[in-house]
Design a protein around this motif. Structure first.
Motif, PDB file in Angstrom:
ATOM      1  N   PHE A 172       0.967  -1.079  -0.041  1.00 24.70           N
ATOM      2  CA  PHE A 172      -0.091  -0.049   0.028  1.00 24.70           C
ATOM      3  C   PHE A 172       0.872   1.234  -0.178  1.00 24.70           C
ATOM      4  CE2 PHE A 172       0.332  -1.712   4.161  1.00 24.70           C
ATOM      5  CZ  PHE A 172       0.591  -0.843   5.062  1.00 24.70           C
ATOM      6  N   PHE A 173       0.353   2.325   0.118  1.00 24.48           N
ATOM      7  CA  PHE A 173       0.999   3.589  -0.265  1.00 24.48           C
ATOM      8  C   PHE A 173       2.164   3.625   0.738  1.00 24.48           C
ATOM      9  CE2 PHE A 173      -3.542   5.006  -1.770  1.00 24.48           C
ATOM     10  CZ  PHE A 173      -3.072   4.924  -3.038  1.00 24.48           C
ATOM     11  N   GLY A 174       3.154   4.687   0.169  1.00 21.92           N
ATOM     12  CA  GLY A 174       4.214   4.992   1.037  1.00 21.92           C
ATOM     13  C   GLY A 174       5.248   4.208   1.047  1.00 21.92           C
ATOM     14  N   GLY A 175       5.235   3.026   0.544  1.00 21.93           N
ATOM     15  CA  GLY A 175       6.312   1.905   0.455  1.00 21.93           C
ATOM     16  C   GLY A 175       6.261   0.733   1.611  1.00 21.93           C
ATOM     17  N   HIS A 176       4.699   0.483   2.063  1.00 24.12           N
ATOM     18  CA  HIS A 176       4.419  -0.210   3.203  1.00 24.12           C
ATOM     19  C   HIS A 176       4.203  -1.688   2.511  1.00 24.12           C
ATOM     20  CE1 HIS A 176       4.581   2.712   6.288  1.00 24.12           C
ATOM     21  NE2 HIS A 176       4.114   3.469   5.507  1.00 24.12           N
ATOM     22  N   VAL A 177       4.655  -2.707   2.945  1.00 20.02           N
ATOM     23  CA  VAL A 177       4.472  -4.075   2.419  1.00 20.02           C
ATOM     24  C   VAL A 177       4.137  -4.833   3.401  1.00 20.02           C
ATOM     25  CG1 VAL A 177       5.251  -6.105   1.219  1.00 20.02           C
ATOM     26  CG2 VAL A 177       5.972  -3.636   0.252  1.00 20.02           C
ATOM     27  N   ALA A 178       2.934  -5.490   3.503  1.00 19.50           N
ATOM     28  CA  ALA A 178       2.701  -6.421   4.691  1.00 19.50           C
ATOM     29  C   ALA A 178       2.778  -7.889   4.113  1.00 19.50           C
ATOM     30  CB  ALA A 178       1.267  -6.113   4.940  1.00 19.50           C
ATOM     31  N   GLU A 202       5.205  -7.731  -4.771  1.00 18.04           N
ATOM     32  CA  GLU A 202       4.778  -6.312  -4.042  1.00 18.04           C
ATOM     33  C   GLU A 202       5.449  -4.968  -3.965  1.00 18.04           C
ATOM     34  OE1 GLU A 202       1.649  -6.713  -3.000  1.00 18.04           O
ATOM     35  OE2 GLU A 202       1.555  -8.761  -3.311  1.00 18.04           O
ATOM     36  N   ILE A 203       7.010  -5.268  -4.238  1.00 18.34           N
ATOM     37  CA  ILE A 203       7.587  -4.050  -4.306  1.00 18.34           C
ATOM     38  C   ILE A 203       7.401  -3.390  -5.634  1.00 18.34           C
ATOM     39  CG2 ILE A 203      10.117  -3.276  -4.593  1.00 18.34           C
ATOM     40  CD1 ILE A 203      10.794  -5.578  -2.219  1.00 18.34           C
ATOM     41  N   ALA A 204       7.054  -4.295  -6.571  1.00 19.78           N
ATOM     42  CA  ALA A 204       7.170  -3.712  -7.964  1.00 19.78           C
ATOM     43  C   ALA A 204       5.584  -2.957  -7.925  1.00 19.78           C
ATOM     44  CB  ALA A 204       6.964  -4.896  -8.957  1.00 19.78           C
ATOM     45  N   HIS A 205       4.583  -3.462  -7.341  1.00 13.79           N
ATOM     46  CA  HIS A 205       3.379  -2.629  -7.209  1.00 13.79           C
ATOM     47  C   HIS A 205       3.542  -1.150  -6.752  1.00 13.79           C
ATOM     48  CE1 HIS A 205       0.508  -5.715  -8.503  1.00 13.79           C
ATOM     49  NE2 HIS A 205       0.807  -6.541  -7.140  1.00 13.79           N
ATOM     50  N   VAL A 206       4.459  -1.179  -5.796  1.00 16.49           N
ATOM     51  CA  VAL A 206       4.738   0.266  -5.173  1.00 16.49           C
ATOM     52  C   VAL A 206       5.701   0.877  -6.051  1.00 16.49           C
ATOM     53  CG1 VAL A 206       5.863   1.500  -3.235  1.00 16.49           C
ATOM     54  CG2 VAL A 206       4.712  -0.769  -2.774  1.00 16.49           C
ATOM     55  N   THR A 207       6.682   0.546  -6.601  1.00 14.64           N
ATOM     56  CA  THR A 207       7.468   1.232  -7.621  1.00 14.64           C
ATOM     57  C   THR A 207       6.885   1.525  -8.884  1.00 14.64           C
ATOM     58  OG1 THR A 207       8.465  -0.545  -8.266  1.00 14.64           O
ATOM     59  CG2 THR A 207       9.630   0.173  -6.534  1.00 14.64           C
ATOM     60  N   GLN A 208       6.000   0.814  -9.262  1.00 12.69           N
ATOM     61  CA  GLN A 208       4.924   1.326 -10.423  1.00 12.69           C
ATOM     62  C   GLN A 208       3.865   2.074 -10.098  1.00 12.69           C
ATOM     63  OE1 GLN A 208       7.021   0.924 -13.137  1.00 12.69           O
ATOM     64  NE2 GLN A 208       8.387  -0.153 -11.505  1.00 12.69           N
ATOM     65  N   ARG A 209       3.599   2.304  -8.748  1.00 19.10           N
ATOM     66  CA  ARG A 209       2.455   3.247  -8.455  1.00 19.10           C
ATOM     67  C   ARG A 209       1.228   2.788  -8.820  1.00 19.10           C
ATOM     68  NH1 ARG A 209       3.347   9.148  -8.793  1.00 19.10           N
ATOM     69  NH2 ARG A 209       2.089   9.181  -6.942  1.00 19.10           N
ATOM     70  N   HIS A 210       1.066   1.308  -8.684  1.00 13.24           N
ATOM     71  CA  HIS A 210      -0.237   0.786  -9.130  1.00 13.24           C
ATOM     72  C   HIS A 210      -1.455   1.135  -8.433  1.00 13.24           C
ATOM     73  CE1 HIS A 210       1.953  -2.762 -11.105  1.00 13.24           C
ATOM     74  NE2 HIS A 210       2.010  -2.034 -11.832  1.00 13.24           N
ATOM     75  N   LEU A 211      -1.331   1.469  -7.125  1.00 11.69           N
ATOM     76  CA  LEU A 211      -2.447   1.912  -6.543  1.00 11.69           C
ATOM     77  C   LEU A 211      -2.738   3.415  -7.155  1.00 11.69           C
ATOM     78  CD1 LEU A 211      -2.044   1.025  -2.794  1.00 11.69           C
ATOM     79  CD2 LEU A 211      -3.542  -0.174  -4.391  1.00 11.69           C
ATOM     80  N   ALA A 212      -1.855   4.392  -7.306  1.00 14.32           N
ATOM     81  CA  ALA A 212      -2.121   5.713  -7.586  1.00 14.32           C
ATOM     82  C   ALA A 212      -2.746   5.658  -9.104  1.00 14.32           C
ATOM     83  CB  ALA A 212      -0.925   6.406  -7.444  1.00 14.32           C
ATOM     84  N   ARG A 213      -2.270   4.769  -9.933  1.00 12.77           N
ATOM     85  CA  ARG A 213      -2.688   4.613 -11.149  1.00 12.77           C
ATOM     86  C   ARG A 213      -4.127   4.197 -11.412  1.00 12.77           C
ATOM     87  NH1 ARG A 213       1.805   1.075 -13.474  1.00 12.77           N
ATOM     88  NH2 ARG A 213       0.332   0.687 -15.280  1.00 12.77           N
ATOM     89  N   SER A 214      -4.505   3.333 -10.251  1.00 10.84           N
ATOM     90  CA  SER A 214      -5.856   2.778 -10.277  1.00 10.84           C
ATOM     91  C   SER A 214      -6.607   3.988  -9.786  1.00 10.84           C
ATOM     92  CB  SER A 214      -5.675   1.478  -9.204  1.00 10.84           C
ATOM     93  OG  SER A 214      -7.083   1.216  -8.845  1.00 10.84           O
ATOM     94  N   MET A 215      -6.126   4.833  -8.919  1.00 13.61           N
ATOM     95  CA  MET A 215      -7.063   6.058  -8.477  1.00 13.61           C
ATOM     96  C   MET A 215      -7.374   6.823  -9.562  1.00 13.61           C
ATOM     97  SD  MET A 215      -7.404   5.852  -5.363  1.00 13.61           S
ATOM     98  CE  MET A 215      -7.958   4.239  -5.636  1.00 13.61           C
ATOM     99  N   ASN A 252      -2.130  -5.828 -14.592  1.00 13.88           N
ATOM    100  CA  ASN A 252      -1.013  -5.146 -13.580  1.00 13.88           C
ATOM    101  C   ASN A 252      -0.240  -6.108 -12.816  1.00 13.88           C
ATOM    102  OD1 ASN A 252      -1.150  -3.715 -10.527  1.00 13.88           O
ATOM    103  ND2 ASN A 252      -1.031  -2.491 -12.320  1.00 13.88           N
ATOM    104  N   GLU A 253      -0.878  -7.406 -12.574  1.00 18.68           N
ATOM    105  CA  GLU A 253      -0.096  -8.634 -11.977  1.00 18.68           C
ATOM    106  C   GLU A 253       1.146  -9.038 -13.007  1.00 18.68           C
ATOM    107  OE1 GLU A 253      -0.788  -9.760  -8.713  1.00 18.68           O
ATOM    108  OE2 GLU A 253      -1.563  -7.821  -8.833  1.00 18.68           O
ATOM    109  N   LYS A 254       0.885  -9.056 -14.186  1.00 18.84           N
ATOM    110  CA  LYS A 254       1.854  -9.560 -15.014  1.00 18.84           C
ATOM    111  C   LYS A 254       2.950  -8.394 -15.152  1.00 18.84           C
ATOM    112  CE  LYS A 254      -0.792 -12.118 -18.127  1.00 18.84           C
ATOM    113  NZ  LYS A 254      -1.052 -12.454 -19.838  1.00 18.84           N
ATOM    114  N   GLU A 255       2.673  -7.212 -14.957  1.00 22.02           N
ATOM    115  CA  GLU A 255       3.748  -6.271 -14.950  1.00 22.02           C
ATOM    116  C   GLU A 255       4.519  -6.349 -13.715  1.00 22.02           C
ATOM    117  OE1 GLU A 255       3.223  -1.947 -16.185  1.00 22.02           O
ATOM    118  OE2 GLU A 255       2.743  -1.788 -14.031  1.00 22.02           O
ATOM    119  N   ALA A 256       3.865  -6.435 -12.475  1.00 20.96           N
ATOM    120  CA  ALA A 256       4.629  -6.862 -11.286  1.00 20.96           C
ATOM    121  C   ALA A 256       5.509  -7.908 -11.353  1.00 20.96           C
ATOM    122  CB  ALA A 256       3.641  -6.834 -10.014  1.00 20.96           C
ATOM    123  N   ASP A 257       4.829  -9.128 -11.920  1.00 21.88           N
ATOM    124  CA  ASP A 257       5.665 -10.080 -11.896  1.00 21.88           C
ATOM    125  C   ASP A 257       6.982 -10.034 -12.881  1.00 21.88           C
ATOM    126  OD1 ASP A 257       3.832 -11.739 -10.568  1.00 21.88           O
ATOM    127  OD2 ASP A 257       2.947 -12.654 -12.621  1.00 21.88           O
TER     128      ASP A 257
END
Length: 484
Positions: A107-113, A135-148, A198-203
């Motif tokens: 999730f935002f701010g580089g947090h990975v659970a 999960e790190i790739a989800h953060v670096t590629q800003r997937h959440l913000a792009r989804s917003m 999006n998942e393929k990109e993170a992979d």
């Protein structure tokens, strides 16, 4: 060292303000453009604000594992990957959640659970690292913000509502998916397709990070393929497969990408095996007999690379069950073989304290700190041992520095509150407890405790000035939190 749990209901905190949108995003093939795709919706600074707020909510609403050894391990592993990742724009923080379900989320701010259940299914460190790299790739590629940005175009819901329900969808997929159906106009199938690309990109990016970090890139398709096979016909798949769909096309794509890298043999990670044993012994919700049976069955496989870690896990079970002689029989040879191993030192200290051998525990920790000065796990253990020996003033000295250097670690504040209470310093105890509350976003209670502390101390004293200044800071933080 045993640690305090933090549990409550996530719905109570996410509540009415979290009623719209999806955990969705899409794929861009031109990687240099990815980082700026969401700039018009959400700045990096705002992402970090949301991440801090959500982290406080997680501490209050989920059983976050605050075990110093496991926290150190997961942070070290995560930052090894981050050091080899591309497009890193925020600091990263990795947390463990006590949950046997298979899941991980960013999730935002580089947090990975990471759910502790991943340790039960990942057979080696490369497999765990593959999930974290994804999960790190989800953060670096800003997937959440792009989804917003994408969702804002489709729905009249506010950005705050979109973010609220997206966070709910990430942490509690079943509840989040229900919110998606109730509040967004886009079709469910469209949402799923968006997520899959999006998942393929993170992979793809995660595999590159794995390779640069020295892990086995085949671990990602191997682990994901095993999960897909295991739950292909399950009526209730694990949370990870709700937010991270695993169609055959995605697994095939990850296999193809991993095959482009030269084979790389990776040895057994002793730290991973020790961390895994610690989770099974203390965080898998197993009764003592069931845990011992698991370790014995694994020992019968006669894998010499895992034997020490499995015996360590058995020793932990014996310590927690009060069978100290059996614990000694297993732990003493391990410590003699590897006297600087912090997993062994921690457990030997627990064993000494249970048997009231306080000086022995303290001397062991002080000796270890000569080789590793300012090491967090050792300092927390020493502070705890000093408290058990009723040497609270010495413990306070260590913890005052520790909490200054590590203000987001609840272990330091918890121990400091105990030590201050033991010496009768009520104002300092209240201040430490207030910091624990602030870490969970309980601003009102934290402020009230600091007000009580300020009223106790001498008027116009340095302590009162410090407490009053902290009250102002917390009020400002409360307002920012509320504004989000």
């Amino acid at each position: 060292m045993r640690v305090l749990p933090a549990c409550a209901l996530i719905g109570a905190l996410l509540g009415a303000g979290s009623a719209a949108a999806a955990n969705t995003s899409h794929d861009f093939n031109q990687l240099p453009e990815i980082g700026t795709a969401a700039a018009s919706t959400l700045s990096i600074e705002k992402e970090m604000e949301y991440g801090d707020a959500y982290m406080r909510m997680l501490r209050a609403s989920m059983p976050v594992i605050s075990d110093p050894l496991l926290s150190e391990y997961i942070q070290d592993l995560g930052h090894r990957l981050v050091a080899n990742a591309s497009d890193v724009r925020t600091p990263f923080n990795f947390i463990l959640i006590q949950n046997r379900d298979i899941n991980a989320f960013a999730f935002f701010g580089g947090h990975v659970a990471i759910h502790s259940g991943l340790f039960l299914h990942a057979r080696n460190e490369s497999e765990l690292a593959s999930v974290m790299a994804h999960e790190i790739a989800h953060v670096t590629q800003r997937h959440l913000a792009r989804s917003m940005e994408e969702q804002a175009k489709k729905s009249p819901a506010t950005l705050a509502a979109l973010i609220g329900s997206m966070m709910l969808a990430i942490a509690a997929p079943e509840a989040g998916i229900a919110a998606i159906h109730a509040t967004t106009a886009a079709s469910a199938q469209g949402q799923i397709n968006y997520t899959r690309s999006n998942e393929k990109e993170a992979d793809r990016i995660g595999i590159a990070t794995l390779a640069k970090s020295g892990f086995d890139v085949q671990a990602m398709p191997r682990f994901f393929g095993r999960l897909a096979d295991q739950y292909r016909y399950a009526s209730k798949p694990p949370a990870m497969l709700l937010t991270h769909p695993l169609p055959e096309s995605r697994i095939t794509d990850s296999r193809s990408r991993a095959a482009q890298y030269a084979p790389h043999k990776v040895g057994t990670s002793a730290r991973y095996q020790l961390a895994r044993s610690r989770i099974i012994a203390r965080y898998a919700n197993l009764e003592s007999d069931a845990a011992l049976d698991w370790f014995d069955r694994e020992l019968k496989k006669n894998d010499p690379t895992r034997r020490d870690a499995l015996n360590y896990g058995k020793a932990l079970v014996y310590i927690d069950a009060g069978q100290y002689q059996k614990a000694h029989a297993l732990l003493d040879p391990l410590l003699a073989k590897d006297p600087t191993n912090r997993f062994y030192i921690d457990s030997a200290t627990d064993l000494d304290l249970h048997q009231k051998h306080y000086d022995k525990a303290i001397n062991r920790l002080k000796s270890a700190l000569k080789s590793y000065p300012n090491q967090n796990v050792l300092n927390l253990n020493l502070a705890n041992a000093l408290q058990e020996a009723n040497r609270n003033s010495e413990s306070i000295s260590i913890l005052t520095r520790y909490t200054y250097d590590n203000p987001d670690d609840p272990n330091g504040w918890h121990l400091l509150a105990q030590a201050q209470a033991a010496v009768g310093r009520r104002d300092a105890e209240l201040a430490a407890r207030a910091e624990l509350l602030a870490l969970r976003g309980a601003w009102e209670k934290a402020i009230q405790m600091y007000i009580q502390a300020s009223q106790i101390v001498e008027v116009n004293s340095l302590d009162q000035a410090r407490y009053d200044a902290r009250i102002d800071q917390l009020r400002l933080a409360r307002q920012r939190f509320s504004n989000l």
